[in-house]
Design a protein around this motif. Structure first.
Motif, PDB file in Angstrom:
ATOM      1  N   PHE A  81     -25.357  51.140 -72.299  1.00 14.15           N
ATOM      2  CA  PHE A  81     -25.761  51.245 -70.736  1.00 14.15           C
ATOM      3  C   PHE A  81     -25.890  52.634 -70.319  1.00 14.15           C
ATOM      4  O   PHE A  81     -25.064  53.644 -70.565  1.00 14.15           O
ATOM      5  CB  PHE A  81     -24.692  50.561 -69.884  1.00 14.15           C
ATOM      6  N   LYS A  82     -27.136  53.077 -70.183  1.00 17.91           N
ATOM      7  CA  LYS A  82     -27.379  54.412 -69.686  1.00 17.91           C
ATOM      8  C   LYS A  82     -26.991  54.707 -68.198  1.00 17.91           C
ATOM      9  O   LYS A  82     -26.575  55.933 -67.961  1.00 17.91           O
ATOM     10  CB  LYS A  82     -28.769  54.711 -69.941  1.00 17.91           C
ATOM     11  N   GLY A  83     -27.168  53.662 -67.296  1.00 15.01           N
ATOM     12  CA  GLY A  83     -26.998  53.861 -65.814  1.00 15.01           C
ATOM     13  C   GLY A  83     -27.958  55.035 -65.438  1.00 15.01           C
ATOM     14  O   GLY A  83     -28.643  55.881 -66.082  1.00 15.01           O
TER      15      GLY A  83
ATOM     16  N   LYS B  68     -19.928  53.472 -65.682  1.00 12.33           N
ATOM     17  CA  LYS B  68     -19.702  52.574 -66.915  1.00 12.33           C
ATOM     18  C   LYS B  68     -20.746  53.103 -67.888  1.00 12.33           C
ATOM     19  O   LYS B  68     -21.077  52.365 -68.958  1.00 12.33           O
ATOM     20  CB  LYS B  68     -20.246  51.195 -66.441  1.00 12.33           C
ATOM     21  N   LYS B  69     -21.319  54.284 -67.613  1.00 12.57           N
ATOM     22  CA  LYS B  69     -22.364  54.605 -68.805  1.00 12.57           C
ATOM     23  C   LYS B  69     -21.796  54.813 -70.301  1.00 12.57           C
ATOM     24  O   LYS B  69     -20.651  55.258 -70.207  1.00 12.57           O
ATOM     25  CB  LYS B  69     -23.063  55.807 -68.264  1.00 12.57           C
ATOM     26  N   GLY B  70     -22.547  54.293 -70.984  1.00 15.14           N
ATOM     27  CA  GLY B  70     -22.183  54.418 -72.498  1.00 15.14           C
ATOM     28  C   GLY B  70     -21.241  53.009 -72.998  1.00 15.14           C
ATOM     29  O   GLY B  70     -21.309  52.757 -74.023  1.00 15.14           O
TER      30      GLY B  70
ATOM     31  N   TRP C   7     -29.886  35.372 -65.683  1.00 18.34           N
ATOM     32  CA  TRP C   7     -28.592  35.378 -66.485  1.00 18.34           C
ATOM     33  C   TRP C   7     -27.919  36.756 -66.054  1.00 18.34           C
ATOM     34  O   TRP C   7     -28.511  37.345 -65.226  1.00 18.34           O
ATOM     35  CB  TRP C   7     -28.880  35.707 -68.211  1.00 18.34           C
ATOM     36  N   VAL C   8     -26.565  36.763 -66.276  1.00 17.17           N
ATOM     37  CA  VAL C   8     -25.815  37.698 -65.707  1.00 17.17           C
ATOM     38  C   VAL C   8     -25.431  38.692 -67.050  1.00 17.17           C
ATOM     39  O   VAL C   8     -25.219  38.099 -68.088  1.00 17.17           O
ATOM     40  CB  VAL C   8     -24.476  36.935 -65.060  1.00 17.17           C
ATOM     41  N   GLU C   9     -25.882  40.011 -66.685  1.00 19.65           N
ATOM     42  CA  GLU C   9     -25.565  40.729 -67.589  1.00 19.65           C
ATOM     43  C   GLU C   9     -24.066  41.402 -67.726  1.00 19.65           C
ATOM     44  O   GLU C   9     -23.445  41.342 -66.603  1.00 19.65           O
ATOM     45  CB  GLU C   9     -26.587  42.109 -67.555  1.00 19.65           C
ATOM     46  N   ASN C  10     -23.341  41.838 -68.610  1.00 15.93           N
ATOM     47  CA  ASN C  10     -22.129  41.928 -68.774  1.00 15.93           C
ATOM     48  C   ASN C  10     -21.534  43.282 -68.219  1.00 15.93           C
ATOM     49  O   ASN C  10     -20.346  43.424 -68.234  1.00 15.93           O
ATOM     50  CB  ASN C  10     -21.513  41.795 -70.293  1.00 15.93           C
ATOM     51  N   ILE C  11     -22.362  44.175 -67.939  1.00 14.10           N
ATOM     52  CA  ILE C  11     -21.695  45.666 -67.505  1.00 14.10           C
ATOM     53  C   ILE C  11     -21.404  45.576 -66.071  1.00 14.10           C
ATOM     54  O   ILE C  11     -20.046  45.808 -66.164  1.00 14.10           O
ATOM     55  CB  ILE C  11     -22.821  46.734 -67.659  1.00 14.10           C
ATOM     56  N   ASN C  12     -22.197  45.114 -65.237  1.00 17.25           N
ATOM     57  CA  ASN C  12     -21.866  45.097 -63.861  1.00 17.25           C
ATOM     58  C   ASN C  12     -21.616  43.566 -63.151  1.00 17.25           C
ATOM     59  O   ASN C  12     -21.615  43.446 -61.981  1.00 17.25           O
ATOM     60  CB  ASN C  12     -22.856  45.818 -62.885  1.00 17.25           C
TER      61      ASN C  12
ATOM     62  N   GLY D 129     -16.942  46.800 -55.415  1.00 16.48           N
ATOM     63  CA  GLY D 129     -15.638  46.665 -56.076  1.00 16.48           C
ATOM     64  C   GLY D 129     -15.295  47.757 -56.722  1.00 16.48           C
ATOM     65  O   GLY D 129     -15.722  48.669 -56.916  1.00 16.48           O
ATOM     66  N   GLU D 130     -13.878  47.617 -57.236  1.00 19.25           N
ATOM     67  CA  GLU D 130     -13.132  49.051 -57.681  1.00 19.25           C
ATOM     68  C   GLU D 130     -13.633  49.308 -59.175  1.00 19.25           C
ATOM     69  O   GLU D 130     -13.712  50.656 -59.519  1.00 19.25           O
ATOM     70  CB  GLU D 130     -11.825  48.477 -58.042  1.00 19.25           C
TER      71      GLU D 130
END
Length: 597
Positions: free
Chosen positions: A125-127, A133-135, A180-185, A258-259
Motif C-alpha cells: 500500500f503506497k497511500g 499504513k503505507k508499506g 469487496w472490502v480491502e484489508n488495509i483500511n 478511527g484510531e
C-alpha cells in the motif's frame, strides 16, 4: 534475495511479498522509514507462515538484500522494451482477447463499457501524503471476497480463477456491479460502469445541476450564517463559523476517523491545534486533509470569526475539537432545510465552479494566441485547484522535462538562426534589420553540441527505419534490404553534418531546398511564433508543478463552463479535455458559447 550476504530459499508466497518491495528499491518509498517499517512487519508475518526452506531466520531488515530481485525485474523490463513491434502487437492482441469478455456488460439490453473491471492485485500500500499504513501488504482478493450485482434470471458469471462468489445479489437501486472490502483500511471497493456510460453521465449532470441550483439559495444561506456568527447559542455560532470556512475557504466537511486510520480532518473535525490565531484577524490553518495532503493556509478573516475562534478555544487543550458541538451530519441536515439534497460537498462543487466561471469571465483574450489562451485557462484552473487544496508533489521528472523544453527552445532558435543565415546569404541587406538580430543563447559551443546530437538522432532514426522495413519485409515474405543500403544512408547523413560544420561562424547557410526571400521571411515569422509558444508552454508547466489540475477538472468544475469558453474563444476543446474526459462528459458538449454556470 540475500540475507546477511547469503542467498535465501524463499517459498513462492514469501518470495512474492519480497518482490513487491524489491520492485520499489530505487523509489522514494524504499527510502521512507515508515513505509519500510510497515513492510518488514508484514513480511515477517508472512515468513512465520511460509518460512525459508533453507532454515534462514530473517530478523533484521538491515541484513536483507533485495538487489538480486530488483535486477531480475529490471532485466525483464529491458526484455519487454526490446521486443519487436510485431511481438508487442501479438502480446496486446492476446491481452485484449483475454480481457474482452470482462470489459463490457449489458444494461437494459444495451452494451455498456465497464470501468475498473480488474481487481487490484496484491502489493504494498503506497497511500498518499503521510499515511500511517503505507508499506503494509495488500492481500490478494479472491472470488470468496467479492459480491456481484447482476440482473435476475441471468446466468451467473464464472470467476476466471478458482472459487465461488461471496454473494450474488440483484439490486437495481445501486450502480455498482461488484464490491469487496480491502484489508488495509477496511474500505469498500466497487466496480462501476465506465465514465462514458449513460448512468455515470446522468449522475455527473445531476451533480452539477444541483450545484447550479444552489445559486438561488446561496444569498439566504450566507445572510443567515452571518447573522448566526453572534448567536448566543454556542452550537449555532459554531455551525455558522464552520459554514463560513466551508463557503470562503472551500474546506471539506470532514468526518470522524478511527484510531488506526490516517489523522486526516475536515472542517467539523478540526482540533484546536489545527487553527492558530494571529492578531489582529488572521487564522493559520495547518492540518492533514483528505488523502493525507497537508493543508496550510494563512488567511485574513472577519473580525467576528477571529473572536469566535478565541471563544471556541477557551479552556481547551490542543487535542480538543474546535467545534465540539457540531457534527457533519448535523451540518448537512441544517443545509437540507434550505434546499433538498444540499450538503457541504455541494457547496464545494458550487464554489469551485462559480469561481472558475468568474476567473474566466474576467480575462481579456482579444488578439491572444492559442497558447496564451491555454495558459490563461490553466491559470484559472490552478487558482481553483489551490482553493480546493488539490496539491501534488513536484514530479520527479520535472527538472528533466524543463531541461528538455529549454533544449527544444534552443533547438528552435538554432533553426531560426539557419533561416536568418539563409536570408542573409540571399539578401545581405537584411543583416542590419533589428528584426533578425542574433539569438542571445546560441553560442559556438551550443551549435557544436546541438549538431552532434542531431547527427546521432538522424543516424538512430535511419537505423530504426531500416530495421522496421526489413521486419515488415520478413512478415510479408519479401526480400530484405542489404546492410549496404543503411551504410550509404548513414554516409549521406555524415556528409550533411560535415557541410553544416563548415558553415559555422560564416553567418551564411544553405538550406536543403532553395526558397525565395519572401518565403524565408514567412518561415522566420512562423519560427518566432513557435518559440513564443514553446516558452509559454514552459511557463505553464513550471507554474503547475505542485498543483493537481485534473481533480478539479474531473470532479468540481462543471464541464459546460469549459465547452462554452472554448467555443467563445475559438479554442479546440481537445486542448482542455483529453479523450477520456470528452467521453466522460458527452452531455456537456452541446452548450453554446453564451452558457453560464
Amino acid at each position: 534475495m540475500r540475507y546477511n550476504g547469503k542467498s535465501v530459499d524463499l517459498p513462492p508466497e514469501a518470495e512474492e511479498v519480497a518482490g513487491f518491495y524489491a520492485a520499489l528499491l530505487e523509489t522514494d518509498h524504499a527510502q521512507d522509514t515508515k513505509f519500510t517499517g510497515n513492510f518488514f512487519e508484514d513480511f515477517q508475518g508472512i515468513l512465520k507462515k511460509y518460512p525459508p526452506s533453507d532454515g534462514t531466520k530473517i530478523t533484521q531488515f538491515d541484513l536483507c538484500d533485495f538487489r538480486p530481485m530488483f535486477e531480475y525485474f529490471e532485466g525483464e523490463k529491458a526484455k519487454k522494451k526490446a521486443m519487436t513491434t510485431a511481438e508487442k502487437k501479438e502480446l496486446k492482441k492476446a491481452k485484449d482477447e483475454l480481457e474482452g469478455p470482462y470489459a463490457t456488460c449489458l444494461l437494459d439490453g444495451r452494451k455498456e463499457k465497464v470501468g475498473n473491471f480488474r481487481v487490484e492485485p496484491p502489493g504494498l500500500f503506497k497511500g498518499r501524503g503521510d499515511h500511517p499504513k503505507k508499506g503494509k501488504l495488500k492481500l490478494r482478493v479472491r472470488p470468496e471476497d467479492i459480491t456481484i450485482n447482476i440482473g435476475k434470471d441471468v446466468p451467473i458469471p464464472v470467476p476466471n480463477t478458482s472459487g465461488k462468489w461471496k454473494k450474488v445479489i440483484h439490486d437495481s437501486t445501486v450502480t455498482w456491479l461488484a464490491n469487496w472490502v480491502e484489508n488495509i483500511n477496511g474500505n469498500h471497493k466497487y466496480v462501476f460502469l465506465a465514465a462514458s456510460s449513460s448512468l455515470k453521465g446522468q449522475s455527473d449532470m445531476n451533480k452539477f445541476e444541483k450545484a447550479r441550483e444552489l445559486k438561488k439559495h446561496v444569498d439566504k444561506i450566507r445572510k443567515d450564517y452571518e447573522a448566526d456568527l453572534k448567536n448566543k447559542v454556542t452550537a449555532d455560532r459554531m455551525r455558522a463559523t464552520a459554514m463560513y470556512f466551508i463557503d470562503k475557504l472551500a474546506l471539506r466537511a470532514g468526518n470522524e476517523k478511527g484510531e488506526d486510520e490516517a489523522d486526516t480532518v475536515g472542517c467539523c473535525s478540526l482540533r484546536c491545534q489545527h487553527v492558530t490565531l494571529e492578531a489582529p484577524n488572521f487564522l493559520i490553518f495547518d492540518f492533514l486533509g483528505k488523502d493525507s495532503i497537508r493543508y496550510y493556509n494563512r488567511v485574513e478573516v472577519d473580525i467576528q470569526i477571529f473572536r469566535n475562534i478565541i471563544i471556541f478555544k477557551k479552556n481547551k487543550t490542543d487535542e480538543d475539537l474546535l467545534f465540539d458541538r457540531l457534527t457533519t451530519s448535523g451540518l448537512n441536515k441544517h443545509l437540507g432545510n434550505y434546499m433538498t439534497g444540499l450538503t457541504a460537498k455541494v457547496f464545494r462543487t458550487y464554489n469551485a465552479s462559480i469561481t472558475f466561471q468568474r476567473l474566466l469571465d474576467e480575462q481579456n483574450l482579444e488578439g491572444k494566441s492559442l497558447q496564451e489562451k491555454v495558459n490563461a485557462y490553466n491559470a484559472a484552473n490552478r487558482d481553483v485547484a489551490i482553493l480546493c487544496n488539490h496539491q501534488r508533489s513536484v514530479p520527479k521528472t520535472h527538472d528533466q522535462s524543463m531541461e528538455k523544453m529549454r533544449s527544444k527552445i534552443r533547438g528552435l532558435k538554432y533553426d531560426r538562426m539557419k533561416l536568418r543565415h539563409a536570408l542573409f546569404s540571399t539578401e545581405p541587406k537584411f543583416r542590419k534589420n533589428a528584426k533578425y538580430a542574433d539569438e542571445s543563447d546560441i553560442d559556438d559551443e551550443f551549435i557544436v553540441s546541438w549538431e552532434e546530437s542531431l547527427e546521432e538522432k538522424e543516424i538512430e532514426k535511419a537505423e530504426k527505419k531500416f530495421a522496421k522495413e526489413n521486419e515488415k519485409a520478413v512478415e510479408e515474405g519479401k526480400e530484405t534490404q542489404k546492410e549496404s543500403v543503411l551504410k550509404e544512408k548513414i554516409a549521406d547523413i555524415k556528409d550533411e553534418f560535415k557541410r553544416l560544420a563548415k558553415e559555422r561562424g560564416t553567418g551564411k547557410a544553405q538550406l536543403k531546398r532553395d526558397r525565395p526571400v519572401e518565403k524565408l521571411e514567412e518561415a522566420i515569422v512562423k519560427m518566432d511564433e513557435r518559440i513564443k509558444t514553446a516558452k509559454l508552454q514552459m511557463v505553464d508547466r513550471d507554474e503547475g508543478k505542485q498543483v493537481a489540475l485534473g481533480t478539479s477538472k474531473i470532479n468540481y468544475l462543471d464541464p459546460r463552463i469549459t465547452v462554452a469558453w472554448c467555443k467563445e474563444n475559438d479554442v479546440p476543446v481537445e486542448k482542455m479535455f483529453n479523450k477520456s474526459l470528452i467521453n466522460k462528459f458527452p452531455w456537456a458538449m452541446a452548450v453554446d458559447d453564451e452558457w453560464q454556470f
